[in-house]
Write a protein that holds these residues in place. Structure first.
Motif, mmCIF file in Angstrom:
data_model
loop_
_atom_site.group_PDB
_atom_site.id
_atom_site.type_symbol
_atom_site.label_atom_id
_atom_site.label_comp_id
_atom_site.label_asym_id
_atom_site.label_seq_id
_atom_site.Cartn_x
_atom_site.Cartn_y
_atom_site.Cartn_z
ATOM 1 N N LEU A 1 43.503 18.985 61.049
ATOM 2 C CA LEU A 1 43.230 17.725 60.375
ATOM 3 C C LEU A 1 43.260 17.987 58.889
ATOM 4 O O LEU A 1 42.463 18.726 58.383
ATOM 5 N N CYS A 2 44.201 17.368 58.194
ATOM 6 C CA CYS A 2 44.324 17.624 56.761
ATOM 7 C C CYS A 2 43.767 16.464 55.968
ATOM 8 O O CYS A 2 44.180 15.348 56.176
ATOM 9 N N PHE A 3 42.867 16.759 55.064
ATOM 10 C CA PHE A 3 42.316 15.734 54.192
ATOM 11 C C PHE A 3 42.734 16.043 52.780
ATOM 12 O O PHE A 3 42.806 17.180 52.416
ATOM 13 N N THR A 4 42.917 15.032 52.021
ATOM 14 C CA THR A 4 43.246 15.253 50.639
ATOM 15 C C THR A 4 42.225 14.643 49.742
ATOM 16 O O THR A 4 41.355 13.973 50.181
ATOM 17 N N SER A 5 42.413 14.848 48.415
ATOM 18 C CA SER A 5 41.525 14.225 47.499
ATOM 19 C C SER A 5 42.169 14.066 46.160
ATOM 20 O O SER A 5 43.327 14.045 46.038
ATOM 21 N N THR A 6 41.351 13.986 45.118
ATOM 22 C CA THR A 6 41.747 13.797 43.740
ATOM 23 C C THR A 6 41.895 12.354 43.578
ATOM 24 O O THR A 6 41.185 11.653 44.100
ATOM 25 N N ALA A 7 42.842 11.837 43.020
ATOM 26 C CA ALA A 7 42.903 10.404 42.980
ATOM 27 C C ALA A 7 43.143 10.089 44.373
ATOM 28 O O ALA A 7 43.384 9.031 44.786
ATOM 29 N N LEU A 8 43.118 11.064 45.107
ATOM 30 C CA LEU A 8 43.477 11.065 46.486
ATOM 31 C C LEU A 8 42.376 11.465 47.386
ATOM 32 O O LEU A 8 42.613 12.174 48.158
ATOM 33 N N MET A 9 41.313 11.431 47.516
ATOM 34 C CA MET A 9 40.438 12.171 48.381
ATOM 35 C C MET A 9 40.634 11.774 49.802
ATOM 36 O O MET A 9 40.120 10.852 50.226
ATOM 37 N N TRP A 10 41.305 12.555 50.527
ATOM 38 C CA TRP A 10 41.664 12.119 51.848
ATOM 39 C C TRP A 10 40.611 12.438 52.835
ATOM 40 O O TRP A 10 40.919 12.576 53.978
ATOM 41 N N SER A 11 39.471 12.653 52.475
ATOM 42 C CA SER A 11 38.456 12.706 53.454
ATOM 43 C C SER A 11 37.155 13.016 52.863
ATOM 44 O O SER A 11 36.328 12.174 52.757
ATOM 45 N N LYS A 12 36.947 14.224 52.454
ATOM 46 C CA LYS A 12 35.650 14.570 51.943
ATOM 47 C C LYS A 12 35.374 13.719 50.723
ATOM 48 O O LYS A 12 36.129 13.743 49.785
ATOM 49 N N THR A 13 34.304 12.975 50.716
ATOM 50 C CA THR A 13 34.000 12.167 49.548
ATOM 51 C C THR A 13 33.438 13.058 48.508
ATOM 52 O O THR A 13 32.317 13.432 48.593
ATOM 53 N N ILE A 14 34.195 13.371 47.483
ATOM 54 C CA ILE A 14 33.632 14.179 46.457
ATOM 55 C C ILE A 14 34.069 13.609 45.178
ATOM 56 O O ILE A 14 34.742 12.636 45.129
ATOM 57 N N VAL A 15 33.721 14.261 44.246
ATOM 58 C CA VAL A 15 34.053 13.857 42.948
ATOM 59 C C VAL A 15 34.242 12.425 42.766
ATOM 60 O O VAL A 15 35.285 11.986 42.670
ATOM 61 N N GLU B 1 26.165 0.722 31.484
ATOM 62 C CA GLU B 1 26.150 0.630 32.948
ATOM 63 C C GLU B 1 27.474 1.101 33.537
ATOM 64 O O GLU B 1 27.516 1.807 34.549
ATOM 65 N N GLY B 2 28.582 0.707 32.889
ATOM 66 C CA GLY B 2 29.896 1.112 33.385
ATOM 67 C C GLY B 2 30.110 2.608 33.316
ATOM 68 O O GLY B 2 30.656 3.215 34.244
ATOM 69 N N GLU B 3 29.663 3.232 32.225
ATOM 70 C CA GLU B 3 29.845 4.675 32.081
ATOM 71 C C GLU B 3 28.942 5.442 33.047
ATOM 72 O O GLU B 3 29.344 6.457 33.620
ATOM 73 N N VAL B 4 27.723 4.953 33.226
ATOM 74 C CA VAL B 4 26.813 5.577 34.202
ATOM 75 C C VAL B 4 27.411 5.480 35.600
ATOM 76 O O VAL B 4 27.406 6.453 36.372
ATOM 77 N N GLY B 5 27.960 4.303 35.929
ATOM 78 C CA GLY B 5 28.582 4.128 37.239
ATOM 79 C C GLY B 5 29.726 5.083 37.458
ATOM 80 O O GLY B 5 29.887 5.644 38.559
ATOM 81 N N TRP B 6 30.511 5.319 36.414
ATOM 82 C CA TRP B 6 31.658 6.230 36.564
ATOM 83 C C TRP B 6 31.197 7.673 36.752
ATOM 84 O O TRP B 6 31.807 8.437 37.507
ATOM 85 N N ALA B 7 30.121 8.054 36.087
ATOM 86 C CA ALA B 7 29.573 9.391 36.284
ATOM 87 C C ALA B 7 29.080 9.565 37.717
ATOM 88 O O ALA B 7 29.306 10.600 38.359
ATOM 89 N N LEU B 8 28.422 8.543 38.252
ATOM 90 C CA LEU B 8 27.940 8.601 39.635
ATOM 91 C C LEU B 8 29.102 8.674 40.613
ATOM 92 O O LEU B 8 29.045 9.363 41.634
ATOM 93 N N TYR B 9 30.178 7.974 40.287
ATOM 94 C CA TYR B 9 31.373 8.029 41.128
ATOM 95 C C TYR B 9 31.920 9.448 41.192
ATOM 96 O O TYR B 9 32.326 9.935 42.252
ATOM 97 N N LYS B 10 31.939 10.117 40.044
ATOM 98 C CA LYS B 10 32.451 11.483 40.003
ATOM 99 C C LYS B 10 31.555 12.452 40.765
ATOM 100 O O LYS B 10 31.993 13.539 41.133
ATOM 101 N N GLU B 11 30.318 12.047 40.993
ATOM 102 C CA GLU B 11 29.419 12.854 41.814
ATOM 103 C C GLU B 11 29.457 12.419 43.282
ATOM 104 O O GLU B 11 28.670 12.904 44.091
ATOM 105 N N ALA B 12 30.363 11.474 43.592
ATOM 106 C CA ALA B 12 30.510 10.951 44.954
ATOM 107 C C ALA B 12 29.287 10.175 45.421
ATOM 108 O O ALA B 12 29.049 10.047 46.614
#
Length: 587
Positions: free
Chosen positions: A12-26, A265-276
């Motif tokens: 099972l192959c998952f990808t990520s980056t602008a792509l995270m194909w499975s593991k929710t990270i970053v 609020e927008g910048e805080v939200g983006w930081a939280l997104y990068k932390e998944a």
């Protein structure tokens, strides 16, 4: 994906980056496609579609995980649901944006600011702070980063000379510092940006009124510091800076501080997104959209695209695509562009992932290849007019595009896998050149991508080396508590399983499982995959009773998936095989 596992063939192959194909990270950019391969080489999409965080200079990088199967064939998965908006609309907007971008870059190569520069130099002693800022902004828009840097330096020098000479000079110094720091941050030169922030804070001692415009200005300095730390993956420091900015804004009457609060609020939200931390990120970005005045269209565009990225990671790919299209329509309503912002390329990257997910990997490759060509054009144009300042943000964004392309290509034939490896290695080299370090934490994601491609090419020894390097970097940076590292452990387990080192594989899977649960960035499918792989490795060790509990846990966790879902079928086959072996032993 690959199919050389004999009994446990399914991968099972998952990808990520602008792509995270499975593991929710970053992260990187988290959308996903689960590719299940049996011995026949069939690859079917899973119902779990997620996009990973991801990245440009922000980047959110790829995370792939490998799942093992006890059977020798992979059944077909359910067909993807029809999108809520025409997919063609997304492709048309993506194509037209790239065409405009390339046309704009061609025009930018001919722009001559020589006359303007000469005029400024002739009257440099009389130049005002505001004039220097205007010239800096103009040069920046036309890719003249060397000129822009000189004008910003001039503006800072003039503001320093005026300090204390009249009302508002301290406020002006802060505003100039934020403008200069924002320039360096926007182009990925974080050391220079941080130096501007530090100098601005040290020069702001004359500000005593923290209840009005001055408080908003100082809060913007803290916010910029948070943004720089966020892009450097220093999330704790970023959130601390954001908290200090919020405390300053709390001292300002609500109407006056509303726009500043919206941006924060927008910048805080983006930081939280990068932390998944997707749910929190969604809430902050939605609040930003509510608070932001409708006249703030550039900021609204950015937050629209970022909110779409969060929805993508949450599995709502069709809604995300609608958001991406809307963001691009807001960004260039007249069809006129002077240069393409890194944020625009980030949106185009996300659209490529959505297209490859909803249509086919081939579509994704086609889209991202066009994006790469546009980015290379722009970097080439910049190099012709700048001798000193590098657009590191765009360079890192190009690395993200190459990484996304590599993730798509690795699902194809041998030649495409080799191309995928070249692209991923190019991405790694670009990141190393931008940071000047081989051990920068930004390299962890792309090393994981390289390892996955090496696994697909049956280069398990090389894959072990790539995963080991990635883990070493994460440990040295004290960033081991993340879903990214969980994915590294997971994939390390898969490689060890291939090598027949089943006991070590189980240890790695258990580390991955524990970390997923600890960081709270997992979903039931991720946990189910870990349980399934532990069951398979224990089964291979002859520990069928122990394997049974993990196989049952995987099936239970996937109970909400449709019966014809490929992942659900994988888990049920594992459980059936283990029960069969136990029954045979009893008999």
């Amino acid at each position: 994906c690959s199919s050389d596992l004999s009994l446990e063939v399914g991968i099972l192959c998952f990808t990520s980056t602008a792509l995270m194909w499975s593991k929710t990270i970053v992260g990187l950019v988290a959308c996903g496609v689960l590719c299940l391969l049996g011995l026949a080489g069939y690859c079917a999409p899973s119902a779990s579609l997620r996009k990973l965080a991801g990245t440009g200079a922000n980047t959110t990088p790829p995370v792939s995980v490998v799942a093992v199967d006890l059977s020798t064939a992979a059944p077909e998965g359910a067909a993807a649901a029809a999108p809520k908006i025409p997919r063609r609309q997304g492709r048309t907007k993506l194509k037209s944006t790239l065409e405009r971008a390339r046309a704009a870059v061609a025009g930018l190569k001919t722009v001559d600011l020589g006359a303007v520069r000469a005029k400024v130099e002739a009257g440099e002693e009389q130049a005002s702070v505001q004039q220097a800022l205007r010239l800096a902004a103009q040069a920046d828009r036309h890719l003249r980063f060397d000129d822009a840097a000189a004008h910003f330096t001039r503006a800072v020098d003039l503001a320093n000379k005026e300090l204390g000479t009249g009302p508002g000079t301290w406020l002006q110094r802060v505003q100039v510092g934020v403008a200069a720091g924002g320039f360096w941050h926007r182009h990925g030169n974080f050391e220079e940006a941080l130096a501007c922030v530090n100098a601005t804070e040290s020069q702001a001692g004359g500000i005593v009124d923290l209840s009005g415009e001055e408080a908003i200005a100082l809060a913007s300095v803290k916010e910029l510091r948070g943004n720089i730390l966020r892009e450097s993956s220093k999330f704790d420091g970023a959130q601390q800076a954001y908290a200090e900015a919020r405390a300053m804004l709390d001292s300002v009457p609500a109407p006056a501080a509303q726009e500043a609060l919206a941006l924060l609020e927008g910048e805080v939200g983006w930081a939280l997104y990068k932390e998944a931390r997707l749910a929190e990120a969604h809430g902050h970005l939605q609040k930003a959209m509510v608070l932001l005045p409708t006249s703030e269209s550039p900021r609204r565009t950015r937050f629209t695209a970022r909110l779409a990225a969060v929805e993508h990671d949450e599995g709502r790919v069709e809604e995300a695509l609608e958001g991406y299209v809307g963001a691009l329509e807001q960004e260039m309503p007249t069809g006129k562009v002077e240069a393409v912002a890194t944020e625009t390329y980030e949106t185009l990257q996300d659209m490529s992932v959505a297209d490859g997910t909803l249509e086919s990997p081939e579509r994704g490759v086609e889209d991202i290849t066009a994006t790469i060509a546009s980015q290379q054009d722009l970097l080439s144009a910049e190099a012709t007019v700048n001798a000193h300042v590098q657009d590191k943000a765009l360079m890192m964004s190009l690395a993200t595009s190459l990484q996304i392309g590599a993730e798509f290509l690795q699902k194809s034939d041998e030649q495409d896998k080799l191309k995928a490896l070249r692209w991923a290695e190019q991405a790694l080299n670009i990141q190393r050149n931008c940071t000047g370090r081989t051990d920068d934490v930004s390299n962890v994601e792309v090393l994981n991508t390289i390892a996955n491609i090496q696994i697909a090419l049956h280069r398990t020894t090389a894959a072990v080396a790539s995963l080991s390097e990635a883990l070493k970097i994460a440990e040295a940076a004290n960033q081991t508590r993340s879903a990214t590292v969980s994915a590294l452990y997971f994939n390390f387990g898969a490689v060890l399983h291939r090598k027949g080192r089943f006991s070590e594989a189980v240890d790695m899977y258990r580390k991955s499982l524990a970390l997923e649960q600890e960081v709270g960035a997992s979903n039931p499918l991720d946990i189910a995959l870990a349980n399934n792989n532990i069951a398979v490795s224990l089964h291979k060790m002859g520990r069928h009773e122990d394997a049974l509990q993990y196989a049952e846990a995987a099936v239970t966790l996937a109970v909400e998936l449709p019966e014809d879902n490929s992942d659900s079928q994988l888990f049920r086959r594992t459980l059936a095989e283990i029960k069969k072996k136990l029954a045979a032993r009893i008999a």
